[in-house]
Design a protein around this motif. Structure first.
Motif, short mmCIF file in Angstrom:
data_model
loop_
_atom_site.label_atom_id
_atom_site.label_comp_id
_atom_site.label_asym_id
_atom_site.label_seq_id
_atom_site.Cartn_x
_atom_site.Cartn_y
_atom_site.Cartn_z
N TYR A 190 0.86 -1.18 0.00
CA TYR A 190 0.00 0.00 0.00
C TYR A 190 0.90 1.23 0.00
CZ TYR A 190 -3.52 -3.33 1.76
OH TYR A 190 -4.36 -4.40 1.93
N LYS A 191 0.81 2.03 -1.06
CA LYS A 191 1.62 3.24 -1.15
C LYS A 191 1.06 4.31 -0.23
CE LYS A 191 4.73 6.09 -2.69
NZ LYS A 191 6.12 5.95 -2.21
N GLY A 192 1.94 4.90 0.58
CA GLY A 192 1.55 5.97 1.48
C GLY A 192 2.55 7.11 1.45
N ALA A 217 -1.77 -4.17 8.36
CA ALA A 217 -1.31 -3.40 7.20
C ALA A 217 -2.33 -2.34 6.81
CB ALA A 217 -1.03 -4.34 6.03
N LYS A 218 -3.61 -2.70 6.77
CA LYS A 218 -4.65 -1.74 6.41
C LYS A 218 -4.75 -0.60 7.42
CE LYS A 218 -7.75 -4.59 3.60
NZ LYS A 218 -9.12 -5.14 3.47
N TYR A 250 0.95 5.49 6.32
CA TYR A 250 2.22 4.80 6.08
C TYR A 250 2.23 4.10 4.72
CZ TYR A 250 3.08 5.30 11.10
OH TYR A 250 3.27 5.80 12.36
N THR A 251 3.41 4.02 4.13
CA THR A 251 3.63 3.06 3.07
C THR A 251 3.85 1.71 3.73
OG1 THR A 251 4.60 4.66 1.54
CG2 THR A 251 5.20 2.34 1.23
N VAL A 252 3.13 0.69 3.27
CA VAL A 252 3.14 -0.61 3.94
C VAL A 252 3.48 -1.70 2.94
CG1 VAL A 252 1.75 -2.24 5.24
CG2 VAL A 252 1.40 0.19 5.59
N ALA A 293 15.61 3.22 1.26
CA ALA A 293 16.18 4.05 0.20
C ALA A 293 15.21 5.12 -0.28
CB ALA A 293 16.59 3.16 -0.99
N THR A 294 13.92 4.95 -0.02
CA THR A 294 12.92 5.88 -0.58
C THR A 294 12.00 6.50 0.48
OG1 THR A 294 11.49 3.97 -1.04
CG2 THR A 294 12.90 4.75 -2.84
#
Length: 289
Positions: A8-10, A32-33, A40-42, A75-76
Motif C-alpha cells: 500500500y503506497k503511502g 497493514a490496512k 504509512y507506506t506498507v 532508500a525511498t
C-alpha cells in the motif's frame, strides 16, 4: 493463491511487515490496512524459502531477504519500522540487530522458544532429528485451535486447510527443515538481543498456544531499547493479527509507531511504559468484587 505481496503506497514513513513461518502476507493484512489508513507506506512481502509454498531456505537466507526488503524501503522513505508475527517477529529482531536505522519494532507473539500449551513434548528433539533421515519425512501438522481463540475464524481456517492444505495463516503442516531453521534463527537472535536499540513494542497473549509470555519477557528484558513497552492480551491465542483482539493489536502498533516518529522529531519524551490489558481487566474484576 495466498502468496502475493501486499503493498500500500503511502507517505514518507514506511512499515515492513513479516508474517509467520511458512505463512502468507494475508496474515498481516488487518494491521497493514490500519497502518495505511494512518498514512504509512506498507509492504508485506512473500519471502521465498520462508513463506508458504517453497522449499525451505536456511535462516541466513531469511535474514538476508528481509534486510534487502528493509533497505528497499529505507532508500525511498524517511523512516522504516518493522512489525512481525511469531517467527516473523523474531526475523524483525534479526534485521534490527544488523540495521541500526530501524525506527521502531512491533513484535507480535514473538517466538524464541516454542513453549505453548499445544507444542508436543518431543519438540526439543528437532535439532537431533534434523541430522537423521527423519528430515526428509517428518512434518508437523497444525491442529486446533490453530492459534485462534475466535471459534468462527478457527472453523474457517480449518476448512481452508482441509480443502487447500493451507489457509491465510499458513501451511497445514511444516517440514522438519522449517522448524530446525526457526530454532537456529531464534538462538541467533536471543544471543544478540542487546544489539537491538530501536524503540520496541512487545504484544503477547497470556494464553498463547504456541509461545508463552516467557518469550515476551526475554525480549523485553534483553533489548537495549531506551523506549520499550509490553502489552499482554487476554482474549486471543497466537495469531494476534486475526484473533479477537486484532483491532487492539493494530491500534497499539499505530500508536507506538506514531509516538516513535514524534520522539525522533522532538515532540515527545522517551518514557518506558508497560501495558497489560489482561492485568487491567483482572484488577477491575477484583475491584468490582
Amino acid at each position: 493463491m495466498f502468496q502475493d505481496d501486499i503493498f500500500y503506497k503511502g507517505g514518507d514513513h514506511a512499515v515492513l511487515l513479516l508474517p509467520g513461518l511458512s505463512s502468507t502476507p494475508l496474515e498481516m493484512r488487518p494491521v497493514a490496512k490500519a497502518l495505511h489508513r494512518d498514512g504509512y507506506t506498507v509492504w508485506v512481502p512473500h519471502i521465498e524459502g520462508y513463506g508458504l509454498g517453497a522449499p525451505c531456505a536456511d535462516w541466513h537466507a531469511w535474514v538476508a531477504a528481509a534486510r534487502e526488503k528493509y533497505r528497499e524501503l529505507w532508500a525511498t522513505h524517511e523512516t522504516v519500522s518493522l512489525c512481525g508475527l511469531c517467527i516473523g517477529a523474531t526475523l524483525c529482531l534479526a534485521v534490527a540487530q544488523e540495521e541500526p536505522d530501524v525506527m521502531a519494532l512491533s513484535l507480535l507473539s514473538v517466538t524464541l522458544v516454542y513453549d505453548g500449551w499445544t507444542i508436543p513434548w518431543y519438540y526439543p528433539l528437532i535439532d537431533l532429528a534434523f541430522h537423521t533421515p527423519l528430515r526428509r519425512y517428518y512434518r508437523y501438522h497444525e491442529k486446533a485451535p490453530f492459534g485462534l481463540k475466535n471459534e468462527v475464524l478457527r472453523a474457517r481456517v480449518a476448512k481452508s486447510m482441509s480443502l487447500h492444505d493451507a489457509s491465510e495463516i499458513g501451511a497445514a503442516s511444516l517440514p522438519l527443515a522449517h522448524l530446525y531453521h526457526a530454532r537456529r534463527l531464534a538462538a541467533h537472535v536471543r544471543a544478540r538481543l542487546d544489539r537491538v536499540t530501536a524503540d520496541c513494542l512487545v504484544i503477547h497473549a497470556v494464553d498463547d498456544d504456541t509461545s508463552s509470555p516467557h518469550n515476551a519477557r526475554i525480549v523485553y528484558d534483553g533489548v537495549s531499547s531506551k523506549v520499550k513497552q509490553k502489552c499482554l492480551l487476554g482474549e486471543s491465542y497466537h495469531i494476534l493479527t486475526m484473533d479477537n483482539e486484532r483491532e487492539t493489536v493494530a491500534d497499539e502498533t499505530r500508536r507506538f509507531f506514531r509516538d516513535a516518529i514524534a520522539r525522533r522529531t522532538g515532540a515527545a519524551t522517551s518514557e518506558t511504559r508497560i501495558i497489560s490489558k489482561a492485568l487491567l481487566r483482572a484488577k477491575r474484576r477484583h475491584a468490582a468484587a
